[in-house]
Motif scaffolding. Structure first.
Motif, PDB file in Angstrom:
ATOM      1  N   ALA A 118       0.830  -1.209   0.000  1.00  0.00           N
ATOM      2  CA  ALA A 118       0.000   0.000   0.000  1.00  0.00           C
ATOM      3  C   ALA A 118       0.864   1.258   0.000  1.00  0.00           C
ATOM      4  O   ALA A 118       0.548   2.249  -0.679  1.00  0.00           O
ATOM      5  CB  ALA A 118      -0.924  -0.011   1.217  1.00  0.00           C
ATOM      6  N   ALA A 119       1.969   1.219   0.746  1.00  0.00           N
ATOM      7  CA  ALA A 119       2.869   2.373   0.787  1.00  0.00           C
ATOM      8  C   ALA A 119       3.494   2.622  -0.586  1.00  0.00           C
ATOM      9  O   ALA A 119       3.628   3.774  -1.031  1.00  0.00           O
ATOM     10  CB  ALA A 119       3.954   2.154   1.830  1.00  0.00           C
ATOM     11  N   ARG A 120       3.864   1.553  -1.274  1.00  0.00           N
ATOM     12  CA  ARG A 120       4.438   1.714  -2.618  1.00  0.00           C
ATOM     13  C   ARG A 120       3.416   2.309  -3.593  1.00  0.00           C
ATOM     14  O   ARG A 120       3.738   3.198  -4.388  1.00  0.00           O
ATOM     15  CB  ARG A 120       4.942   0.359  -3.141  1.00  0.00           C
ATOM     16  N   LYS A 121       2.179   1.809  -3.500  1.00  0.00           N
ATOM     17  CA  LYS A 121       1.138   2.331  -4.382  1.00  0.00           C
ATOM     18  C   LYS A 121       0.854   3.802  -4.090  1.00  0.00           C
ATOM     19  O   LYS A 121       0.675   4.604  -5.000  1.00  0.00           O
ATOM     20  CB  LYS A 121      -0.134   1.505  -4.229  1.00  0.00           C
ATOM     21  N   GLU A 122       0.795   4.138  -2.797  1.00  0.00           N
ATOM     22  CA  GLU A 122       0.535   5.517  -2.417  1.00  0.00           C
ATOM     23  C   GLU A 122       1.660   6.436  -2.880  1.00  0.00           C
ATOM     24  O   GLU A 122       1.423   7.552  -3.351  1.00  0.00           O
ATOM     25  CB  GLU A 122       0.369   5.614  -0.905  1.00  0.00           C
ATOM     26  N   ALA A 123       2.905   5.961  -2.733  1.00  0.00           N
ATOM     27  CA  ALA A 123       4.043   6.766  -3.186  1.00  0.00           C
ATOM     28  C   ALA A 123       3.986   6.987  -4.695  1.00  0.00           C
ATOM     29  O   ALA A 123       4.246   8.088  -5.192  1.00  0.00           O
ATOM     30  CB  ALA A 123       5.355   6.082  -2.795  1.00  0.00           C
ATOM     31  N   ALA A 124       3.610   5.920  -5.429  1.00  0.00           N
ATOM     32  CA  ALA A 124       3.513   6.057  -6.881  1.00  0.00           C
ATOM     33  C   ALA A 124       2.397   7.022  -7.262  1.00  0.00           C
ATOM     34  O   ALA A 124       2.556   7.865  -8.158  1.00  0.00           O
ATOM     35  CB  ALA A 124       3.272   4.689  -7.518  1.00  0.00           C
ATOM     36  N   ALA A 125       1.256   6.911  -6.563  1.00  0.00           N
ATOM     37  CA  ALA A 125       0.139   7.805  -6.861  1.00  0.00           C
ATOM     38  C   ALA A 125       0.495   9.247  -6.521  1.00  0.00           C
ATOM     39  O   ALA A 125       0.151  10.184  -7.251  1.00  0.00           O
ATOM     40  CB  ALA A 125      -1.099   7.355  -6.086  1.00  0.00           C
ATOM     41  N   ARG A 126       1.208   9.427  -5.392  1.00  0.00           N
ATOM     42  CA  ARG A 126       1.607  10.781  -4.985  1.00  0.00           C
ATOM     43  C   ARG A 126       2.565  11.385  -6.011  1.00  0.00           C
ATOM     44  O   ARG A 126       2.449  12.575  -6.367  1.00  0.00           O
ATOM     45  CB  ARG A 126       2.268  10.740  -3.615  1.00  0.00           C
ATOM     46  N   ALA A 127       3.496  10.566  -6.479  1.00  0.00           N
ATOM     47  CA  ALA A 127       4.434  11.051  -7.479  1.00  0.00           C
ATOM     48  C   ALA A 127       3.710  11.438  -8.763  1.00  0.00           C
ATOM     49  O   ALA A 127       4.019  12.457  -9.402  1.00  0.00           O
ATOM     50  CB  ALA A 127       5.491   9.990  -7.767  1.00  0.00           C
TER      51      ALA A 127
END
Length: 269
Positions: A118-127
């Motif tokens: 979830a953290a990886r997905k959130e980081a990708a979405a934030r980027a």
């Protein structure tokens, strides 16, 4: 006087009659006893002898001691059985605890994996959002007059109504005419052209077709947050500007997109 008179006689002295009678009686008694004994012996030889043994009777003290010994033996047996049950229960508890620990570790590892994913997905979405906002800010700063002045028809009517509300108060839950909240203003603006939008921001963020922030047109609805769970909306009026009911301190204002870059946009016109 005889010449042998002075010599003691060598003959045995006479026994008295009473002595003789007594000895005869004794002898007779002995013979009678022997006869009886003989007869008894003959009778005993003819019949088998049965001997009866009597067990000693327990006294009260001995009986008490026996009872106490039996109780002690029974208590010891019960203690051994109880200890065996406790040992078995302890072994089962240890086995179950080991299984529970293994299961807990497994669940913890799975939860950690999901959290990392979830953290990886959130980081990708934030980027991705940051990149899109950067593009939007650049576009807004270099855009020419292709918005309000060129807005026609329904879009021009929506924008005109929104701009007419600038300077009014922001009140949560208000729907005009003197105060608005963000979704109340957007709903009322589109109602001017016969479009009935949902009342809340979350639903308005999915009311139309999703459009890229780099391809905005006047009259598009901007939203902040995720589509379907947006927490704020406003109206894009062109030239890199939007009109919205921001908060109680600012009220209804017109601001550039760089002031508070939105997350996304939908087109209903």
């Amino acid at each position: 006087m005889s010449h042998t008179a002075h010599i003691r006689s060598h003959r045995k002295p006479r026994r008295s009659a009473s002595t003789i009678a007594m000895r005869a009686g004794v002898a007779g008694g002995v013979l009678s006893t022997l006869a009886v004994a003989g007869a008894s012996g003959s009778a005993n030889a003819a019949e088998p002898v049965t001997q009866t043994l009597e067990l000693p009777t327990l006294t009260a003290d001995v009986a008490t001691q026996v009872a106490q010994s039996a109780d002690a033996t029974q208590l010891a047996a019960a203690n051994y059985e109880l200890q065996a049950e406790r040992d078995a229960a302890a072994a089962n508890a240890a086995k179950q605890a080991k299984a529970d620990l293994a299961e807990a570790k497994k669940k913890a590892a799975e939860a950690k994996r999901k959290a990392e994913e979830a953290a990886r997905k959130e980081a990708a979405a934030r980027a991705s959002r940051n990149a899109e906002r950067t593009t939007l800010s650049t576009t807004a700063s270099t855009s020419t007059s292709t918005s309000t002045s060129t807005a026609t028809g329904s879009a021009a009517a929506v924008i005109a109504f929104a701009k007419a509300q600038i300077g009014k108060s922001y009140v949560l839950g208000a729907s005009g005419p003197n105060a608005w909240d963000c979704s109340g203003l957007v709903q009322a603006a589109f109602k001017q052209v016969g479009i009935d939008l949902p009342r809340v921001s979350q639903s308005q963020s999915t009311a139309g077709t999703q459009v890229s922030l780099s391809n905005l047109q006047p009259g598009d609805i901007l939203y902040w947050g995720s589509a379907g769970s947006a927490y704020h909306v406003a109206i894009y009026v062109g030239d890199g500007m939007f009109v919205g009911a921001q908060n109680p301190s600012t009220g209804i204002v017109e601001k550039p997109l760089s002031y508070d870059p939105p997350t996304g946009a939908v087109r209903v016109l």
